[in-house]
Scaffold this active site. Structure first.
Site, PDB file in Angstrom:
ATOM      1  N   GLY A  53       0.864  -1.174   0.000  1.00  0.00           N
ATOM      2  CA  GLY A  53       0.000   0.000   0.000  1.00  0.00           C
ATOM      3  C   GLY A  53       0.901   1.224   0.000  1.00  0.00           C
ATOM      4  O   GLY A  53       1.829   1.329   0.828  1.00  0.00           O
ATOM      5  N   ALA A  54       0.634   2.138  -0.927  1.00  0.00           N
ATOM      6  CA  ALA A  54       1.574   3.238  -1.160  1.00  0.00           C
ATOM      7  C   ALA A  54       1.928   4.034   0.102  1.00  0.00           C
ATOM      8  O   ALA A  54       3.117   4.229   0.406  1.00  0.00           O
ATOM      9  CB  ALA A  54       1.020   4.150  -2.260  1.00  0.00           C
ATOM     10  N   GLN A 199      -5.526  -8.670  -2.953  1.00  0.00           N
ATOM     11  CA  GLN A 199      -5.613  -7.638  -1.906  1.00  0.00           C
ATOM     12  C   GLN A 199      -7.067  -7.357  -1.526  1.00  0.00           C
ATOM     13  O   GLN A 199      -7.335  -6.807  -0.460  1.00  0.00           O
ATOM     14  CB  GLN A 199      -4.941  -6.347  -2.374  1.00  0.00           C
ATOM     15  CG  GLN A 199      -3.423  -6.395  -2.408  1.00  0.00           C
ATOM     16  CD  GLN A 199      -2.899  -6.746  -3.786  1.00  0.00           C
ATOM     17  OE1 GLN A 199      -3.561  -7.435  -4.559  1.00  0.00           O
ATOM     18  NE2 GLN A 199      -1.716  -6.269  -4.107  1.00  0.00           N
ATOM     19  N   ASP A 239      -1.443   4.846  -6.412  1.00  0.00           N
ATOM     20  CA  ASP A 239      -0.019   4.631  -6.115  1.00  0.00           C
ATOM     21  C   ASP A 239       0.835   5.774  -6.635  1.00  0.00           C
ATOM     22  O   ASP A 239       1.915   6.038  -6.116  1.00  0.00           O
ATOM     23  CB  ASP A 239       0.433   3.298  -6.699  1.00  0.00           C
ATOM     24  CG  ASP A 239      -0.268   2.162  -5.969  1.00  0.00           C
ATOM     25  OD1 ASP A 239      -1.393   1.802  -6.363  1.00  0.00           O
ATOM     26  OD2 ASP A 239       0.290   1.670  -4.974  1.00  0.00           O
ATOM     27  N   ASN A 249      -2.905   2.924 -10.346  1.00  0.00           N
ATOM     28  CA  ASN A 249      -3.398   2.174  -9.190  1.00  0.00           C
ATOM     29  C   ASN A 249      -3.334   0.692  -9.570  1.00  0.00           C
ATOM     30  O   ASN A 249      -2.966   0.341 -10.696  1.00  0.00           O
ATOM     31  CB  ASN A 249      -4.822   2.613  -8.827  1.00  0.00           C
ATOM     32  CG  ASN A 249      -5.267   2.072  -7.479  1.00  0.00           C
ATOM     33  OD1 ASN A 249      -4.560   2.232  -6.484  1.00  0.00           O
ATOM     34  ND2 ASN A 249      -6.404   1.401  -7.419  1.00  0.00           N
ATOM     35  N   LYS A 250      -3.688  -0.140  -8.625  1.00  0.00           N
ATOM     36  CA  LYS A 250      -3.576  -1.586  -8.842  1.00  0.00           C
ATOM     37  C   LYS A 250      -4.215  -2.003 -10.164  1.00  0.00           C
ATOM     38  O   LYS A 250      -5.287  -1.529 -10.531  1.00  0.00           O
ATOM     39  CB  LYS A 250      -4.254  -2.308  -7.667  1.00  0.00           C
ATOM     40  CG  LYS A 250      -4.178  -3.811  -7.695  1.00  0.00           C
ATOM     41  CD  LYS A 250      -2.770  -4.333  -7.816  1.00  0.00           C
ATOM     42  CE  LYS A 250      -1.853  -3.864  -6.714  1.00  0.00           C
ATOM     43  NZ  LYS A 250      -0.433  -4.190  -6.949  1.00  0.00           N
TER      44      LYS A 250
END
Ligand code: MRU
Length: 337
Positions: A53-54, A199, A239, A249-250
């Site tokens: 997680g960033a 996640q 992110d 992002n993911k």
């Protein structure tokens, strides 16, 4: 909102200070902690995603600098420490932001003062992350209140894990959802499992602990649910947000944004200011981490495993930071003078 565990905490006295992190590779099956006592252990924890997680990666990297200066803190050692941590994960800019901030705080000091200053700066980064994410919750809450006022309840969708596990506390995308739940809003969350590392299971675990109704879905079910009118809004984390609002992002986030636009579902990104990379002009300049083929669990075919994708600013309804909620193409005003 109170959270059952801490993702990261200091332990020990000034002479033997260490960091204890929640091992996210074991969740949700098992609750285990890892003791980080050295630069190498901090870098390893980030690389193998014991911490992930960033925002949490950023805070852990900052503490990694403090751990790395335990024996020596001269310029050569400081460079080694910053380089080692900087090479762990490329996409989440919070990591690089935290290292730049540590460098700025430490490089100007005599070596003898750097170790204590590093612990103090890492602590400040962690505290600020907690405060920023709480503010994201407050700034995102009106979006959910407006939906609830119109419909009586809220159907939100999220992707990956941008809850308290991804941060020092509160989470980013899930922070407004926690705030809504605390405010008594009837909210249900569609949680996509987030292949290949799942996640989404972490998000489901978090929401279960908080007593927030949620339903786990396969990533590919998101479009259908939006088409069926079962989603009022999508909220995801980030992110790295480029200066023009394009957002990494993911992987899988972009497909959700496309589906959201097709079906008129508002799509929000929630992230602290430390996730905005004003030096990065647009999404095409964001480095995308390619992770190991092993994560796909397939040995019979050639595998590609990009861990992130980029959602163009034009697909984003608004970006929620600790400062405010604003259009994705209006980030310039957030840049410190
Ligand atoms: O690879 P991870 O698990 O470190 O991925 C980062 C994320 O958790 C997500 O992309 C998240 O949405 C942004 S960080 C709050």
């Amino acid at each position: 909102m109170t959270y059952p565990l801490r993702t990261l905490q200091e332990d020990g006295d000034a002479a033997h200070r260490i960091v204890i992190v929640l091992d996210q590779t074991k969740l949700p099956r098992e609750t285990a902690f890892v003791r980080l006592t050295s630069l190498e252990e901090a870098a390893h924890a980030i690389r193998v995603m014991q911490v992930r997680g960033a925002p949490l990666i950023g805070a852990t990297a900052a503490y990694g600098v403090a751990l790395g200066l335990a024996q020596a803190a001269d310029d050569a050692r400081l460079s080694t420490v910053l380089e080692t941590l900087g090479a762990t994960r490329p996409t989440a800019v919070n990591l690089h932001w935290a290292l730049a901030r540590m460098k700025g705080a430490l490089a100007k000091l005599p070596a003898s003062e750097r170790r204590a200053a590093a612990w103090a700066e890492a602590r400040a980064i962690a505290r600020e992350d907690e405060a920023a994410n709480a503010a994201i919750g407050r700034n995102g809450l009106p979006v959910l209140q407006q939906i609830a006022a119109r419909k009586g309840r809220v159907e939100a969708m999220t992707h990956c894990n941008a809850g308290w596990l991804a941060t020092v506390a509160h989470g980013t995308a899930i922070s407004p959802i926690y705030a809504a739940h605390d405010a008594g809003i009837d909210i249900h969350v569609w949680v996509s499992e987030t292949r290949p590392r799942n996640q989404g299971l972490l998000t489901a675990w978090e929401l279960k602990q908080a007593g927030i109704p949620h339903t786990l879905i396969a990533d590919n079910a998101a479009g259908l649910l939006m088409m069926q009118g079962k989603v009022d809004c999508v909220i995801v984390g980030a992110d790295r947000i480029a200066a023009n609002g394009d957002t990494a992002n993911k992987v899988g986030t972009y497909l959700k944004a496309l589906a959201a636009q097709a079906h008129g579902v508002p799509f929000y990104v929630a992230a602290p200011l430390s996730t905005i990379d004003f030096a990065c002009p647009s999404g095409s300049a964001i480095p995308i981490e390619e992770r190991s083929a092993d994560e796909m669990g397939v040995t019979t075919s050639r595998v590609a495993n990009p861990a992130f994708d980029v959602t163009p600013a034009g697909l984003i309804t608004g970006i929620i930071t600790e400062h405010d909620l604003r259009a994705a193409d209006a980030l310039a005003g957030l840049k410190p003078a």
